[in-house]
Design a protein around this motif. Structure first.
Motif, PDB file in Angstrom:
ATOM      1  N   LEU A  30       0.863  -1.174   0.000  1.00 12.32           N
ATOM      2  CA  LEU A  30       0.000   0.000   0.000  1.00 12.32           C
ATOM      3  C   LEU A  30       0.900   1.224   0.000  1.00 12.32           C
ATOM      4  O   LEU A  30       1.576   1.510   0.991  1.00 12.32           O
ATOM      5  CB  LEU A  30      -0.925   0.003   1.213  1.00 12.32           C
ATOM      6  N   VAL A  31       0.943   1.932  -1.132  1.00  9.66           N
ATOM      7  CA  VAL A  31       1.891   3.028  -1.340  1.00  9.66           C
ATOM      8  C   VAL A  31       1.105   4.327  -1.471  1.00  9.66           C
ATOM      9  O   VAL A  31       0.106   4.404  -2.202  1.00  9.66           O
ATOM     10  CB  VAL A  31       2.730   2.786  -2.607  1.00  9.66           C
ATOM     11  N   ASN A  32       1.582   5.344  -0.759  1.00  7.56           N
ATOM     12  CA  ASN A  32       0.992   6.676  -0.875  1.00  7.56           C
ATOM     13  C   ASN A  32       1.691   7.452  -1.984  1.00  7.56           C
ATOM     14  O   ASN A  32       2.922   7.445  -2.090  1.00  7.56           O
ATOM     15  CB  ASN A  32       1.125   7.446   0.441  1.00  7.56           C
ATOM     16  N   LEU A  33       0.920   8.133  -2.811  1.00  5.83           N
ATOM     17  CA  LEU A  33       1.440   8.961  -3.890  1.00  5.83           C
ATOM     18  C   LEU A  33       1.212  10.431  -3.569  1.00  5.83           C
ATOM     19  O   LEU A  33       0.354  10.764  -2.736  1.00  5.83           O
ATOM     20  CB  LEU A  33       0.753   8.614  -5.208  1.00  5.83           C
ATOM     21  N   PRO A  34       1.990  11.326  -4.201  1.00  9.40           N
ATOM     22  CA  PRO A  34       1.714  12.761  -4.024  1.00  9.40           C
ATOM     23  C   PRO A  34       0.275  13.070  -4.440  1.00  9.40           C
ATOM     24  O   PRO A  34      -0.116  12.872  -5.582  1.00  9.40           O
ATOM     25  CB  PRO A  34       2.731  13.431  -4.948  1.00  9.40           C
ATOM     26  N   THR A  35      -0.500  13.531  -3.485  1.00 16.23           N
ATOM     27  CA  THR A  35      -1.930  13.744  -3.718  1.00 16.23           C
ATOM     28  C   THR A  35      -2.253  15.220  -3.585  1.00 16.23           C
ATOM     29  O   THR A  35      -1.938  15.831  -2.549  1.00 16.23           O
ATOM     30  CB  THR A  35      -2.760  12.934  -2.703  1.00 16.23           C
ATOM     31  N   PRO A  36      -2.851  15.820  -4.577  1.00 15.49           N
ATOM     32  CA  PRO A  36      -3.255  17.222  -4.450  1.00 15.49           C
ATOM     33  C   PRO A  36      -4.373  17.389  -3.429  1.00 15.49           C
ATOM     34  O   PRO A  36      -5.052  16.416  -3.063  1.00 15.49           O
ATOM     35  CB  PRO A  36      -3.722  17.592  -5.868  1.00 15.49           C
ATOM     36  N   ASP A  37      -4.552  18.636  -2.990  1.00 13.68           N
ATOM     37  CA  ASP A  37      -5.609  18.918  -2.026  1.00 13.68           C
ATOM     38  C   ASP A  37      -6.925  19.016  -2.780  1.00 13.68           C
ATOM     39  O   ASP A  37      -7.251  20.040  -3.373  1.00 13.68           O
ATOM     40  CB  ASP A  37      -5.296  20.217  -1.285  1.00 13.68           C
ATOM     41  N   PHE A  38      -7.680  17.900  -2.766  1.00 12.88           N
ATOM     42  CA  PHE A  38      -8.937  17.879  -3.494  1.00 12.88           C
ATOM     43  C   PHE A  38     -10.016  18.709  -2.818  1.00 12.88           C
ATOM     44  O   PHE A  38     -11.102  18.870  -3.373  1.00 12.88           O
ATOM     45  CB  PHE A  38      -9.420  16.431  -3.666  1.00 12.88           C
ATOM     46  N   SER A  39      -9.734  19.274  -1.623  1.00 11.27           N
ATOM     47  CA  SER A  39     -10.695  20.177  -0.987  1.00 11.27           C
ATOM     48  C   SER A  39     -10.578  21.601  -1.511  1.00 11.27           C
ATOM     49  O   SER A  39     -11.420  22.445  -1.200  1.00 11.27           O
ATOM     50  CB  SER A  39     -10.490  20.173   0.532  1.00 11.27           C
ATOM     51  N   MET A  40      -9.537  21.905  -2.291  1.00 10.95           N
ATOM     52  CA  MET A  40      -9.356  23.261  -2.815  1.00 10.95           C
ATOM     53  C   MET A  40     -10.516  23.697  -3.709  1.00 10.95           C
ATOM     54  O   MET A  40     -10.958  24.852  -3.621  1.00 10.95           O
ATOM     55  CB  MET A  40      -8.027  23.364  -3.566  1.00 10.95           C
ATOM     56  N   PRO A  41     -11.050  22.878  -4.601  1.00  4.77           N
ATOM     57  CA  PRO A  41     -12.224  23.338  -5.376  1.00  4.77           C
ATOM     58  C   PRO A  41     -13.385  23.754  -4.485  1.00  4.77           C
ATOM     59  O   PRO A  41     -14.072  24.739  -4.772  1.00  4.77           O
ATOM     60  CB  PRO A  41     -12.570  22.118  -6.237  1.00  4.77           C
ATOM     61  N   TYR A  42     -13.584  23.032  -3.403  1.00  5.78           N
ATOM     62  CA  TYR A  42     -14.659  23.413  -2.485  1.00  5.78           C
ATOM     63  C   TYR A  42     -14.351  24.755  -1.834  1.00  5.78           C
ATOM     64  O   TYR A  42     -15.229  25.627  -1.709  1.00  5.78           O
ATOM     65  CB  TYR A  42     -14.835  22.317  -1.434  1.00  5.78           C
ATOM     66  N   ASN A  43     -13.071  24.924  -1.429  1.00 11.80           N
ATOM     67  CA  ASN A  43     -12.704  26.206  -0.816  1.00 11.80           C
ATOM     68  C   ASN A  43     -12.839  27.352  -1.799  1.00 11.80           C
ATOM     69  O   ASN A  43     -13.276  28.450  -1.437  1.00 11.80           O
ATOM     70  CB  ASN A  43     -11.272  26.134  -0.287  1.00 11.80           C
ATOM     71  N   VAL A  44     -12.438  27.118  -3.053  1.00  8.38           N
ATOM     72  CA  VAL A  44     -12.545  28.178  -4.064  1.00  8.38           C
ATOM     73  C   VAL A  44     -14.010  28.535  -4.309  1.00  8.38           C
ATOM     74  O   VAL A  44     -14.369  29.712  -4.454  1.00  8.38           O
ATOM     75  CB  VAL A  44     -11.863  27.717  -5.365  1.00  8.38           C
ATOM     76  N   ILE A  45     -14.876  27.520  -4.348  1.00  7.39           N
ATOM     77  CA  ILE A  45     -16.303  27.789  -4.571  1.00  7.39           C
ATOM     78  C   ILE A  45     -16.869  28.617  -3.417  1.00  7.39           C
ATOM     79  O   ILE A  45     -17.614  29.602  -3.623  1.00  7.39           O
ATOM     80  CB  ILE A  45     -17.061  26.466  -4.737  1.00  7.39           C
ATOM     81  N   CYS A  46     -16.506  28.251  -2.186  1.00  8.34           N
ATOM     82  CA  CYS A  46     -17.010  29.004  -1.034  1.00  8.34           C
ATOM     83  C   CYS A  46     -16.504  30.443  -1.044  1.00  8.34           C
ATOM     84  O   CYS A  46     -17.265  31.391  -0.785  1.00  8.34           O
ATOM     85  CB  CYS A  46     -16.593  28.303   0.263  1.00  8.34           C
ATOM     86  N   LEU A  47     -15.206  30.614  -1.341  1.00 11.38           N
ATOM     87  CA  LEU A  47     -14.642  31.965  -1.373  1.00 11.38           C
ATOM     88  C   LEU A  47     -15.265  32.794  -2.487  1.00 11.38           C
ATOM     89  O   LEU A  47     -15.602  33.976  -2.300  1.00 11.38           O
ATOM     90  CB  LEU A  47     -13.123  31.885  -1.535  1.00 11.38           C
ATOM     91  N   THR A  48     -15.461  32.195  -3.644  1.00 12.05           N
ATOM     92  CA  THR A  48     -16.056  32.921  -4.764  1.00 12.05           C
ATOM     93  C   THR A  48     -17.490  33.338  -4.458  1.00 12.05           C
ATOM     94  O   THR A  48     -17.898  34.472  -4.749  1.00 12.05           O
ATOM     95  CB  THR A  48     -16.017  32.044  -6.023  1.00 12.05           C
ATOM     96  N   CYS A  49     -18.234  32.439  -3.875  1.00 13.13           N
ATOM     97  CA  CYS A  49     -19.615  32.781  -3.532  1.00 13.13           C
ATOM     98  C   CYS A  49     -19.659  33.912  -2.498  1.00 13.13           C
ATOM     99  O   CYS A  49     -20.539  34.788  -2.549  1.00 13.13           O
ATOM    100  CB  CYS A  49     -20.333  31.554  -2.997  1.00 13.13           C
TER     101      CYS A  49
END
Length: 610
Positions: free
Chosen positions: A546-565
């Motif tokens: 079980l190997v971990n890979l570099p994973t982007p912050d998939f919560s950023m789209p949610y944060n961007v949507i909240c900030l934009t709204c």
């Protein structure tokens, strides 16, 4: 979750056989199957086809079923089911198409014919086999799903047949085999040689793939049981209750199809379908307070009859470590004893023949009871064992360690290691090292196929000589790749699975092995053909990684949507309100006393007050 939805309706080819009210298969149906006509289409030289119908002299199909129960030294119970169906027909003969099926399941027969399959081996496993605690299994399998197929040498598009075959098998077994593609398929050059007839050495017609994350559950067991001639209505298959089988520490079901010889000179050939189910019942997960096992406690059912279509139906209980009954009591007792050479060791078994009426006693029910009386002692360490783990820190680089143990005190023997690594782990093959007893161990054979991004995985095969009583370590460094955001799984922070490493070897045997494959012997000791009396074949699977890979912050789209709204609502909303609002002068209103006075003045016709 399987990509194919498994409904309640079954096709005619997958439907269970005719069953009486008492649960037994109709014997009249067996007689009809023995003399039912066979339709064969013969291709003539002029391109035309003649359909010939004839009645065979006698049906040569055979069906055998066995259950092996082995008490483990840890106090657990290892139960292994073996079902063998022999089909007296040769699909490899050109121009022959068969439309009659007696005991062999039609769904698998059509797969062999359509895709020109020479051998097919598929397994579904939940859990990991603990070799150091349980010993070697009869037929090993890795965690998850494993599929390897040999195609006939007349196939021109092997990759096309492989893709269609995985989709068909995905529907038959209600599994996610349709996720097998070129990115997780390899062509081993030395591993996974055919186990049946033919000495095929052209690895272009071999395909191997694993899905280490595949979850095995009831929807996989149900179609597997329907492939049996008696289904789950009679014989040993009545013990396969889903809630009991999956409430265990290890569960594995497999299907193996291969061509075999029916006599020593191989004058007659047949297709062999072998269905195996291995399960280990743990003392603690079963909720038992004492070391006492029985068929009813393990499977919640007892046996009342053998499958009427079976020529042999037996239960074997391993009593090798209990010659005088000092470790456990087995009841009911049986006078039948059998010896077989299994995995290089001579074992003794108590045999219960279900085809005999006296086996079930007066109650017409068989419930084996095993009651422990003392400590089972220490288990002998397996001669061959392997394990694997990932080392390193961070999410950029890492190192894969594969450790192979040779526990033989004075014999050295070679092992064949095969490792398939996904493309997103970029191996540095120049860092490959093999050490035994703190010394370099140069492999005598190395086959490496580098990966192509998003096209194929890495393939590494090595032939390594293991010194006696030694530990051999294979290490290789890798770098993690950054995937596209659409290539991540729904739970990327869980990690990515890497399939098990496969170690194959001819291990020195303690007793002389039987090289005659056609002799009448138990099914659990006759799966792998033996060519030498001094050694036996063993295949060992390591743990999946079980190997971990570099994973982007998939919560950023949610944060961007909240900030934009928020910006739109507060900033632009206020500005838009100022632009579109109209202002009017609001005159002050008179006091209440003046308004009442003006009301009276208006009635009287007098000028109003201001």
């Amino acid at each position: 979750m399987a990509a194919h939805r498994c409904g309640e309706k079954q096709s005619i080819s997958d439907a269970p056989r005719e069953v009486n009210i008492d649960g037994s298969v109709a014997r009249e149906d067996l007689n009809e199957r023995q003399w039912q006509s066979t339709d064969v289409e013969v291709d003539r030289s002029d391109g035309t086809k003649d359909s010939e119908s004839f009645t065979p002299a006698a049906a040569k199909d055979q069906f055998q079923e066995e259950l092996v129960i082995r008490p483990l030294h840890s106090g657990d119970i290892y139960a292994s089911f073996q079902f063998r169906t022999l089909w007296d027909i040769d699909f490899l003969q050109e121009g022959q198409k068969v439309s009659h099926y007696r005991l062999f399941p039609k769904s698998l027969g059509q797969v062999l014919s359509k895709f020109s399959v020479r051998e097919l081996h598929i397994s579904f496993t939940q859990g990991f086999w603990r070799t150091m605690q349980w010993g070697q299994p009869f037929i090993p399998s890795p965690p998850g799903a494993e599929l390897w197929v040999w195609f006939h040498d007349t196939v021109s598009d092997v990759d096309g047949n492989w893709k269609e075959l995985t989709n068909v098998l995905s529907g038959i077994f209600c599994a996610s085999l349709n996720f097998i593609d070129l990115t997780n398929t390899v062509q081993p050059s030395a591993s996974f040689k055919p186990l049946g007839l033919g000495n095929v050495t052209d690895h272009r017609f071999l395909r191997y793939a694993t899905l280490p994350r595949e979850i095995v559950c009831t929807e996989n067991l149900t179609p597997w049981k329907k492939l049996l001639p008696c289904g789950s209505k009679a014989g040993l298959a009545v013990l396969m209750k889903s809630e009991k089988l999956f409430h265990s520490s290890f569960h594995s079901q497999a299907v193996h199809i291969r061509p075999v010889c029916q006599d020593e000179k191989c004058t007659s050939k047949a297709w062999e379908l072998r269905q195996t189910l291995n399960v280990v019942f743990d003392l603690y997960t079963s909720g038992q307070s004492k070391k006492e096992w029985s068929l009813f406690k393990m499977f919640s059912r007892t046996l009342t009859e053998a499958c009427p279509l079976a020529t042999s139906s037996k239960i074997f209980v391993d009593i090798t470590d209990n010659p005088e009954g000092e470790l456990f009591d087995l009841s009911p007792a049986t006078p039948l004893l059998s010896q077989a050479v299994v995995l290089g060791d001579r074992r003794t078994y108590s045999v219960y023949d279900l085809t005999k009426v006296e086996t079930f006693g007066q109650l017409r029910s068989l419930n084996l009871l095993l009651r422990w009386k003392g400590d089972s002692g220490d288990m002998l360490r397996p001669l061959l064992h392997a394990e694997r783990y990932v080392a390193g820190f961070g999410l950029q680089t890492g190192e894969i360690h594969t450790v192979i143990y040779n526990n033989h005190p004075y014999r050295a023997f070679p092992v064949l290691l095969m490792d398939s690594v996904p493309w997103y782990l970029q191996l540095y093959i120049h860092t490959l090292t093999v050490t035994s007893k703190s010394r370099d161990n140069k492999p005598s054979y190395i086959h490496y196929q580098p990966a192509k991004d998003r096209h194929r995985p890495h393939l590494l095969e090595m032939l390594i000589q293991l010194p006696p009583h030694s530990m051999t370590e294979v290490t290789v460094q890798f770098e993690r790749a950054l995937l596209k955001w659409t290539e991540y799984t729904p739970d990327p922070n869980h990690g990515f699975y890497v399939g098990s490493c496969v170690v194959s070897a001819l291990v020195p045997s303690m007793v002389a092995m039987n090289t005659n494959f056609t002799l009448d012997q138990p099914l659990f000791s006759s799966f792998v053909p033996v060519k030498e009396e001094s050694s036996y074949f063993v295949r060992v699977y390591t743990e999946p990684l079980l190997v971990n890979l570099p994973t982007p912050d998939f919560s950023m789209p949610y944060n961007v949507i909240c900030l934009t709204c928020t910006v739109v609502a507060v900033g632009y909303g206020s500005f838009y309100n100022l632009l579109t609002r109209t202002f009017q002068v609001d005159e002050p209103s008179l006091p209440l006393a003046k308004r009442l006075a003006n009301l009276i003045r208006r009635i009287r016709g007098v000028p109003l007050l201001t």
